[in-house]
Design an enzyme around this catalytic site. Structure first.
Site, PDB file in Angstrom:
ATOM      1  N   GLY A  97     -21.079 -11.687  23.116  1.00 12.68           N
ATOM      2  CA  GLY A  97     -22.715 -11.100  22.302  1.00 12.68           C
ATOM      3  C   GLY A  97     -21.760  -9.096  22.954  1.00 12.68           C
ATOM      4  N   CYS A  98     -22.637  -8.649  21.858  1.00 11.25           N
ATOM      5  CA  CYS A  98     -22.471  -6.926  21.812  1.00 11.25           C
ATOM      6  C   CYS A  98     -22.381  -6.301  23.441  1.00 11.25           C
ATOM      7  CB  CYS A  98     -22.788  -6.618  20.394  1.00 11.25           C
ATOM      8  SG  CYS A  98     -24.807  -7.231  20.509  1.00 11.25           S
ATOM      9  N   TYR A  99     -23.461  -6.389  23.848  1.00 14.95           N
ATOM     10  CA  TYR A  99     -23.587  -6.204  24.929  1.00 14.95           C
ATOM     11  C   TYR A  99     -23.051  -6.792  26.206  1.00 14.95           C
ATOM     12  CZ  TYR A  99     -27.742  -3.954  23.568  1.00 14.95           C
ATOM     13  OH  TYR A  99     -29.082  -3.472  23.486  1.00 14.95           O
TER      14      TYR A  99
END
Length: 311
Positions: free
Chosen positions: A113-115
């Site tokens: 995921g990005c976060y």
């Protein structure tokens, strides 16, 4: 012969980005399926059998169903469905010294995921070096471009021209779907208290973890954090250690968009001898999604890792 790649879900935000990254490459052939057949199980299975790697850009449940169609296909999944599944390799090559080899040889790889990408690359080295303890209670704040919310949120911001001057907190119940991978791959005993916000810009991201000096072991100044990063990521082409003063030279403001269009993560540390804000910056659609998938795809196919990517 070009490698055969099939993107299942090429019509979504991440799928479109991945296709745009790959379509001009001569070392790859993107397999196509008619739009009216893209949900036909038999047609999908045929594409899977032809592909060297299938990239899944589907909702979580659809990704789980897709994987059941073949026991031999190599899958790279961009959803959250398999990120903490022990049968899948987590696709963050910079996570530790052995992760790149695991990705290269795996049949099943889950794109991060990005976060979590920003969180893990900024926090994991501090845990491995003993500056943070595994029982640390962390607070992490993040700001993302609205493209991270997919087509519906993009429509709200662009078609309806809503929220154009606001940054808005969300996931206020503190149960964001990325928390599991943030905990598992950092090695923390408890997930961080995570507060994300969506900004009135299309792409770009900041992930910030503030700490007091007494929450760190052997901390003296922000430079001590940067020294750890410099040692850890010295050979990593997609991680850049940034000078904090330079990054905030524009009136003291830090831009969340300076990595846009790249597969790069910028790492920074702001503060003084009593407090520090550990900060990661990345493109939420780049290193946070599509270009990260291209990096993993290159590894899975034995292609030089930086092929088709921007630093």
């Amino acid at each position: 012969m070009p490698h055969q790649v099939f993107i299942d879900g090429a019509e979504g935000t991440t799928g479109i980005e991945i296709r745009q990254c790959l379509e001009s490459r001569r070392d790859l052939n993107l397999l196509q399926i008619r739009s009216d057949l893209r949900k036909n199980v038999d047609c999908k299975r045929q594409m899977y059998e032809q592909a060297d790697v299938v990239v899944l850009c589907l909702p979580d449940e659809a990704s789980r169903e897709a994987v059941e169609l073949s026991s031999t296909t190599r899958f790279l999944d961009a959803s959250t469905a398999h990120r903490t599944n022990a049968d899948w390799v987590y696709g963050l090559p910079e996570l530790d010294s052995g992760q790149r080899e695991k990705i290269s040889t795996a049949r099943l790889v889950s794109n991060p995921g990005c976060y979590p990408t920003g969180f893990l690359l900024s926090i994991r080295p501090l845990l491995d070096e003993g500056l943070l303890s595994t029982n640390s209670l962390l607070r992490t704040h993040a700001l993302s471009g609205y493209s991270g919310g997919g087509k519906k949120l993009i429509e709200k911001y662009e078609t309806r021209k809503a929220f154009t001057e606001e940054s808005r907190p969300y996931a206020t119940a503190l149960q964001h779907k990325h928390l599991a991978e943030m905990r598992v791959y950092s090695g923390l005993e408890q997930s961080p208290l995570f507060e994300p916000m969506v900004g009135a810009f299309y792409r770009g991201m900041l992930v910030q973890t503030p700490l007091f000096a007494d929450e760190l072991n052997d901390y003296s100044a922000p430079q001590s954090i940067l020294d750890v990063y410099s040692k850890r990521y010295a050979q990593e082409p997609f991680v850049r250690i940034c000078d904090s003063e330079t990054e905030t030279s524009d009136g003291g403001f830090l831009s969340p968009q300076s990595c846009n269009g790249t597969n790069r993560v910028d790492l920074m540390a702001f503060g003084h001898d009593r407090q520090v804000s550990i900060t990661a910056r990345l493109d939420n659609l780049g290193k946070g999604a599509a270009s990260a998938a291209v990096q993993n795809l290159n590894l899975m196919l034995g292609i030089p890792e930086e092929t088709g990517l921007t630093l």
